[in-house]
Design a protein around this motif. Structure first.
Motif, PDB file in Angstrom:
ATOM      1  N   SER A  62      18.208 -27.029   1.876  1.00  0.00           N
ATOM      2  CA  SER A  62      16.848 -27.503   2.277  1.00  0.00           C
ATOM      3  C   SER A  62      16.422 -26.712   3.658  1.00  0.00           C
ATOM      4  O   SER A  62      17.173 -26.424   4.429  1.00  0.00           O
ATOM      5  CB  SER A  62      16.551 -29.101   2.453  1.00  0.00           C
ATOM      6  N   ASP A  63      15.284 -26.203   3.709  1.00  0.00           N
ATOM      7  CA  ASP A  63      14.769 -26.001   5.043  1.00  0.00           C
ATOM      8  C   ASP A  63      15.565 -24.756   5.813  1.00  0.00           C
ATOM      9  O   ASP A  63      15.844 -24.737   6.852  1.00  0.00           O
ATOM     10  CB  ASP A  63      14.442 -26.944   6.104  1.00  0.00           C
ATOM     11  N   ALA A  64      15.710 -23.610   5.012  1.00  0.00           N
ATOM     12  CA  ALA A  64      16.615 -22.680   5.531  1.00  0.00           C
ATOM     13  C   ALA A  64      15.736 -21.776   6.545  1.00  0.00           C
ATOM     14  O   ALA A  64      16.319 -21.458   7.426  1.00  0.00           O
ATOM     15  CB  ALA A  64      17.217 -21.694   4.356  1.00  0.00           C
ATOM     16  N   HIS A  65      14.417 -21.522   6.092  1.00  0.00           N
ATOM     17  CA  HIS A  65      13.614 -21.102   6.973  1.00  0.00           C
ATOM     18  C   HIS A  65      14.167 -19.593   7.268  1.00  0.00           C
ATOM     19  O   HIS A  65      14.123 -19.021   8.541  1.00  0.00           O
ATOM     20  CB  HIS A  65      13.223 -21.601   8.224  1.00  0.00           C
ATOM     21  N   PHE A  66      14.657 -18.680   6.474  1.00  0.00           N
ATOM     22  CA  PHE A  66      15.300 -17.413   6.670  1.00  0.00           C
ATOM     23  C   PHE A  66      14.118 -16.592   7.362  1.00  0.00           C
ATOM     24  O   PHE A  66      12.887 -16.429   6.649  1.00  0.00           O
ATOM     25  CB  PHE A  66      15.621 -16.739   5.324  1.00  0.00           C
ATOM     26  N   ARG A  67      14.465 -15.537   8.326  1.00  0.00           N
ATOM     27  CA  ARG A  67      13.718 -14.668   8.867  1.00  0.00           C
ATOM     28  C   ARG A  67      14.489 -13.674   9.389  1.00  0.00           C
ATOM     29  O   ARG A  67      15.857 -13.659   9.280  1.00  0.00           O
ATOM     30  CB  ARG A  67      12.588 -15.287   9.909  1.00  0.00           C
ATOM     31  N   GLN A  68      13.943 -12.330   9.881  1.00  0.00           N
ATOM     32  CA  GLN A  68      14.932 -11.468  10.290  1.00  0.00           C
ATOM     33  C   GLN A  68      15.906 -11.971  11.421  1.00  0.00           C
ATOM     34  O   GLN A  68      15.542 -12.883  12.471  1.00  0.00           O
ATOM     35  CB  GLN A  68      13.756 -10.434  11.157  1.00  0.00           C
ATOM     36  N   GLY A  69      16.858 -11.290  11.430  1.00  0.00           N
ATOM     37  CA  GLY A  69      18.013 -11.804  12.434  1.00  0.00           C
ATOM     38  C   GLY A  69      18.911 -13.202  12.151  1.00  0.00           C
ATOM     39  O   GLY A  69      19.223 -13.933  12.872  1.00  0.00           O
ATOM     40  N   ALA A  70      18.844 -13.656  10.827  1.00  0.00           N
ATOM     41  CA  ALA A  70      19.330 -14.811  10.500  1.00  0.00           C
ATOM     42  C   ALA A  70      20.733 -14.614   9.813  1.00  0.00           C
ATOM     43  O   ALA A  70      21.075 -15.477   8.924  1.00  0.00           O
ATOM     44  CB  ALA A  70      18.345 -15.552   9.304  1.00  0.00           C
ATOM     45  N   GLU A  71      21.313 -13.647  10.421  1.00  0.00           N
ATOM     46  CA  GLU A  71      22.691 -13.385   9.935  1.00  0.00           C
ATOM     47  C   GLU A  71      23.660 -14.462  10.099  1.00  0.00           C
ATOM     48  O   GLU A  71      24.516 -14.802   9.195  1.00  0.00           O
ATOM     49  CB  GLU A  71      23.257 -12.255  10.773  1.00  0.00           C
ATOM     50  N   ALA A  72      23.634 -15.523  11.096  1.00  0.00           N
ATOM     51  CA  ALA A  72      24.621 -16.673  11.195  1.00  0.00           C
ATOM     52  C   ALA A  72      24.393 -17.736  10.024  1.00  0.00           C
ATOM     53  O   ALA A  72      25.351 -18.088   9.475  1.00  0.00           O
ATOM     54  CB  ALA A  72      24.255 -17.295  12.410  1.00  0.00           C
ATOM     55  N   LYS A  73      22.859 -17.703   9.801  1.00  0.00           N
ATOM     56  CA  LYS A  73      22.457 -18.760   8.714  1.00  0.00           C
ATOM     57  C   LYS A  73      23.155 -17.999   7.374  1.00  0.00           C
ATOM     58  O   LYS A  73      23.730 -18.810   6.748  1.00  0.00           O
ATOM     59  CB  LYS A  73      21.207 -18.955   8.611  1.00  0.00           C
ATOM     60  N   LEU A  74      22.866 -16.947   7.400  1.00  0.00           N
ATOM     61  CA  LEU A  74      23.590 -16.129   5.913  1.00  0.00           C
ATOM     62  C   LEU A  74      24.868 -16.387   5.741  1.00  0.00           C
ATOM     63  O   LEU A  74      25.250 -16.797   4.769  1.00  0.00           O
ATOM     64  CB  LEU A  74      22.948 -14.767   5.769  1.00  0.00           C
ATOM     65  N   ASP A  75      25.545 -16.270   6.900  1.00  0.00           N
ATOM     66  CA  ASP A  75      26.995 -16.314   6.704  1.00  0.00           C
ATOM     67  C   ASP A  75      27.483 -17.787   6.389  1.00  0.00           C
ATOM     68  O   ASP A  75      28.338 -17.876   5.742  1.00  0.00           O
ATOM     69  CB  ASP A  75      27.620 -15.874   8.235  1.00  0.00           C
ATOM     70  N   PHE A  76      26.731 -18.792   7.029  1.00  0.00           N
ATOM     71  CA  PHE A  76      27.267 -20.322   6.770  1.00  0.00           C
ATOM     72  C   PHE A  76      26.953 -20.341   5.267  1.00  0.00           C
ATOM     73  O   PHE A  76      27.797 -20.905   4.518  1.00  0.00           O
ATOM     74  CB  PHE A  76      26.108 -21.277   7.426  1.00  0.00           C
ATOM     75  N   ILE A  77      25.886 -19.865   4.608  1.00  0.00           N
ATOM     76  CA  ILE A  77      25.725 -20.301   3.170  1.00  0.00           C
ATOM     77  C   ILE A  77      26.715 -19.504   2.420  1.00  0.00           C
ATOM     78  O   ILE A  77      27.142 -19.980   1.278  1.00  0.00           O
ATOM     79  CB  ILE A  77      24.284 -20.009   2.777  1.00  0.00           C
TER      80      ILE A  77
END
Length: 160
Positions: A62-77
């Motif tokens: 929930s609430d990933a709020h992806f935007r430019q520069g979200a590499e750390a979040k992408l790596d976590f998922i």
């Protein structure tokens, strides 16, 4: 004597304003710079009255709020892609603006499930959030939408 009392009242009011402002700034800094980078998983075991014929593993995002520069979040998922689950359920606010569409698609396409990946879109998937609108929402209430995101592209790329 009265001047001292008025001066003291002004100083007390100034102290309260400084404490309030400092607290607000600290909370805002935490919300913007700590909480948005604090990814985590929580495992919950639910018991039902009826048998489901075995275990049902659901990954909820929930609430990933992806935007430019979200590499750390992408790596976590991406790190969750190998977690054996029956289904992934995504509940809203997958992107913050159009720059997050590619990140979102890449994050959600990597799951191997027995039942699929299901998503419900949120307000941020439709409209870009602008900080001033958030301030208005908190102060005036209601929802002040920003510029439209390319919602049709988001749907098309997720389905594709």
């Amino acid at each position: 004597m009265r001047e001292n009392s008025e001066t003291r009242d002004c100083l007390d009011l100034l102290a309260v304003a400084i404490i309030f402002s400092t607290t607000f700034l600290a909370l805002a800094a935490y919300a913007l710079f700590v909480e948005t980078r604090r990814f985590r998983t929580v495992r919950v075991r639910m018991h039902t009255r009826r048998s489901l014929g075995g275990k049902l593993e659901i990954l909820h995002i929930s609430d990933a709020h992806f935007r430019q520069g979200a590499e750390a979040k992408l790596d976590f998922i991406r790190s969750l892609h190998e977690t054996p689950v029956d289904m992934v359920v995504v509940t809203g606010d997958m992107i913050e603006d159009d720059s997050g569409i590619g990140y979102c698609v890449e994050a959600l396409r990597g799951f191997k499930t027995s039942m699929g990946v299901f998503a419900v879109f949120g307000a941020h998937d439709h409209w870009d959030s602008i900080l001033w609108n958030v301030v208005l929402d908190l102060g005036a209430g209601g929802y002040h939408q920003g510029p439209s995101n390319d919602f049709e592209r988001l749907k098309r790329e997720l389905a594709g």
